[in-house]
Design a protein around this motif. Structure first.
Motif, PDB file in Angstrom:
ATOM      1  N   ASP A 196       0.833  -1.201   0.000  1.00 53.69           N
ATOM      2  CA  ASP A 196       0.000   0.000   0.000  1.00 53.69           C
ATOM      3  C   ASP A 196       0.869   1.253   0.000  1.00 53.69           C
ATOM      4  OD1 ASP A 196       0.917  -0.133   2.547  1.00 53.69           O
ATOM      5  OD2 ASP A 196      -1.057  -0.306   3.513  1.00 53.69           O
ATOM      6  N   ALA A 197       2.125   1.095  -0.393  1.00 52.23           N
ATOM      7  CA  ALA A 197       3.023   2.262  -0.483  1.00 52.23           C
ATOM      8  C   ALA A 197       2.473   3.242  -1.519  1.00 52.23           C
ATOM      9  CB  ALA A 197       4.421   1.807  -0.886  1.00 52.23           C
ATOM     10  N   PRO A 198       2.672   4.540  -1.277  1.00 56.08           N
ATOM     11  CA  PRO A 198       2.162   5.518  -2.249  1.00 56.08           C
ATOM     12  C   PRO A 198       2.936   5.456  -3.567  1.00 56.08           C
ATOM     13  CG  PRO A 198       3.362   6.621  -0.480  1.00 56.08           C
ATOM     14  CD  PRO A 198       3.295   5.174  -0.113  1.00 56.08           C
ATOM     15  N   LEU A 199       2.267   5.874  -4.610  1.00 52.31           N
ATOM     16  CA  LEU A 199       2.882   5.818  -5.944  1.00 52.31           C
ATOM     17  C   LEU A 199       4.218   6.562  -5.980  1.00 52.31           C
ATOM     18  CD1 LEU A 199       2.064   4.858  -8.927  1.00 52.31           C
ATOM     19  CD2 LEU A 199       1.853   7.293  -9.327  1.00 52.31           C
ATOM     20  N   ALA A 200       4.275   7.669  -5.257  1.00 52.60           N
ATOM     21  CA  ALA A 200       5.511   8.467  -5.266  1.00 52.60           C
ATOM     22  C   ALA A 200       6.710   7.642  -4.808  1.00 52.60           C
ATOM     23  CB  ALA A 200       5.327   9.686  -4.363  1.00 52.60           C
ATOM     24  N   ARG A 201       6.461   6.673  -3.915  1.00 52.24           N
ATOM     25  CA  ARG A 201       7.573   5.841  -3.445  1.00 52.24           C
ATOM     26  C   ARG A 201       7.849   4.666  -4.384  1.00 52.24           C
ATOM     27  NH1 ARG A 201       6.442   4.971   2.094  1.00 52.24           N
ATOM     28  NH2 ARG A 201       7.069   2.804   1.849  1.00 52.24           N
ATOM     29  N   LEU A 202       6.890   4.326  -5.216  1.00 55.77           N
ATOM     30  CA  LEU A 202       7.040   3.153  -6.080  1.00 55.77           C
ATOM     31  C   LEU A 202       7.637   3.501  -7.443  1.00 55.77           C
ATOM     32  CD1 LEU A 202       3.627   1.411  -5.279  1.00 55.77           C
ATOM     33  CD2 LEU A 202       5.880   0.879  -4.343  1.00 55.77           C
ATOM     34  N   ARG A 203       7.366   4.720  -7.924  1.00 55.16           N
ATOM     35  CA  ARG A 203       7.856   5.088  -9.243  1.00 55.16           C
ATOM     36  C   ARG A 203       9.357   5.441  -9.163  1.00 55.16           C
ATOM     37  NH1 ARG A 203       8.709  10.377  -9.546  1.00 55.16           N
ATOM     38  NH2 ARG A 203       9.039  10.257 -11.774  1.00 55.16           N
ATOM     39  N   GLY A 204      10.007   5.414 -10.359  1.00 52.94           N
ATOM     40  CA  GLY A 204      11.411   5.822 -10.393  1.00 52.94           C
ATOM     41  C   GLY A 204      12.374   4.754  -9.901  1.00 52.94           C
ATOM     42  N   LYS A 205      11.875   3.545  -9.674  1.00 58.61           N
ATOM     43  CA  LYS A 205      12.734   2.427  -9.235  1.00 58.61           C
ATOM     44  C   LYS A 205      12.420   1.245 -10.138  1.00 58.61           C
ATOM     45  CE  LYS A 205      12.320   2.956  -4.225  1.00 58.61           C
ATOM     46  NZ  LYS A 205      11.040   3.395  -3.738  1.00 58.61           N
ATOM     47  N   LEU A 206      13.352   0.329 -10.187  1.00 50.87           N
ATOM     48  CA  LEU A 206      13.075  -0.907 -10.910  1.00 50.87           C
ATOM     49  C   LEU A 206      12.612  -1.957  -9.908  1.00 50.87           C
ATOM     50  CD1 LEU A 206      13.155  -2.344 -13.630  1.00 50.87           C
ATOM     51  CD2 LEU A 206      15.505  -3.004 -13.122  1.00 50.87           C
TER      52      LEU A 206
END
Ligand code: URA
Length: 235
Positions: A196-206
Motif C-alpha cells: 500500500d506504499a504511495p505511488l511516489a515511493r514506487l515510481r522511479g525504481k526498478l
C-alpha cells in the motif's frame, strides 16, 4: 539538449521553457535528469509474491496455455456480481501477443467499456503518445488492465474484485512472457507489488514481478497526468 528530448516533450504535450530574448530555443530547455532506475529493493530477496486473494466464493480455473480460451473465459466471467451486471462487455486487453512490453492499467473506463478495448479514451491517447515518445507504437506492446470490467462510475476496484480478476492478468503474463512490464497508476502498482506504499515511493525504481522476476516499472496514470500536467515531466 538533443532533438530527441524535444520530440519527447512535444509528444507528451509538455511546454518547453524558453528564456526571453534567447534565439537558441533548443539549448534553452532545462536539463532534467531522468528518474534513476535503481536496483530493486525486492530483487535481493525472494521474487515479489502475487497478492494473496482475499476470501471469495469464486474459484478461478487453472491457467490456460491458449489465448483464445483465456479470452472466452474473461468474456463469460461472472465472478463479480455487480460488475458483470453493469458492464457493457469485458475488456480483455489488446496488442501484440509477442510483445516484449506489457502495459498494465487499472480498469476500463466508460469508453473502454463501450469499445471493448483498453485505453481508448483521452487517457489512452496520452498513453499512446507516451509510448511513441519512447519508440513504442501502441501496436508493438500489449495493454491490459488489472480489472477486465468497468467499475460503475469509475469507482476504485474493490479488493474482492481485484482478487477475482488477478488470475486473468497472471494468465496473460504467463502467456505473453513480457521482457518488461509497465504499471500505470497507483491501483495497478499497488496490486502488482502487493503493497500500500504511495505511488511516489514506487515510481522511479526498478521492481521485479512474479516467478519470472520480470522487470516492472511504475509510472503515473495518464488520466492523472491529464489532470496534473506539471507532473508529465516526471513521467
Ligand atoms: N484507465 C485504465 O486504467 N485503463 C483503461 O483501459 C482506461 C483508463
Amino acid at each position: 539538449m538533443g532533438p530527441s528530448r524535444n520530440a519527447y516533450l512535444d509528444a507528451l504535450g509538455i511546454d518547453r521553457w524558453v528564456p526571453r530574448n534567447s534565439p537558441a530555443e533548443v539549448a534553452a530547455v532545462p536539463e532534467v535528469a531522468p528518474p534513476s532506475v535503481s536496483a530493486s529493493p525486492t530483487r535481493a530477496g525472494a521474487p515479489v509474491p502475487v497478492p494473496t486473494p482475499s476470501p471469495s466464493t469464486w474459484t478461478p480455473l487453472p491457467p490456460t496455455g491458449d489465448w483464445g480460451v483465456l479470452r472466452e473465459r474473461v468474456a463469460g466471467c461472472t465472478a463479480c456480481a455487480e460488475l458483470c451486471r453493469t458492464r457493457t462487455q469485458t475488456v480483455f486487453g489488446v496488442g501484440n501477443t509477442r510483445a516484449e512490453w506489457l502495459v498494465i492499467g487499472e480498469a476500463p473506463g466508460a469508453e473502454e467499456d463501450r469499445q471493448g478495448e483498453p485505453f481508448v479514451g483521452r487517457a489512452g491517447q496520452l498513453l499512446n503518445a507516451m509510448l511513441l515518445a519512447i519508440g513504442l507504437p501502441r501496436e508493438t506492446v500489449f495493454i491490459a488492465n488489472v480489472l477486465k470490467c468497468r467499475p460503475p462510475a469509475n469507482r476504485d476496484p474493490k479488493p474482492a474484485e481485484v482478487s477475482n480478476c488477478l488470475p486473468y492478468l497472471s494468465n496473460q503474463i504467463a502467456l505473453l512472457k513480457p521482457k518488461i512490464m509497465l504499471a500505470v497508476g497507483r491501483i495497478a502498482a499497488q496490486n502488482l507489488l502487493a503493497t500500500d506504499a504511495p505511488l511516489a515511493r514506487l515510481r522511479g525504481k526498478l521492481h521485479h514481478f512474479g516467478e519470472a522476476n520480470t522487470p516492472l516499472v511504475i509510472t503515473y496514470h495518464p488520466a492523472y497526468l491529464l489532470r496534473t500536467p506539471s507532473d508529465k515531466r516526471k513521467a
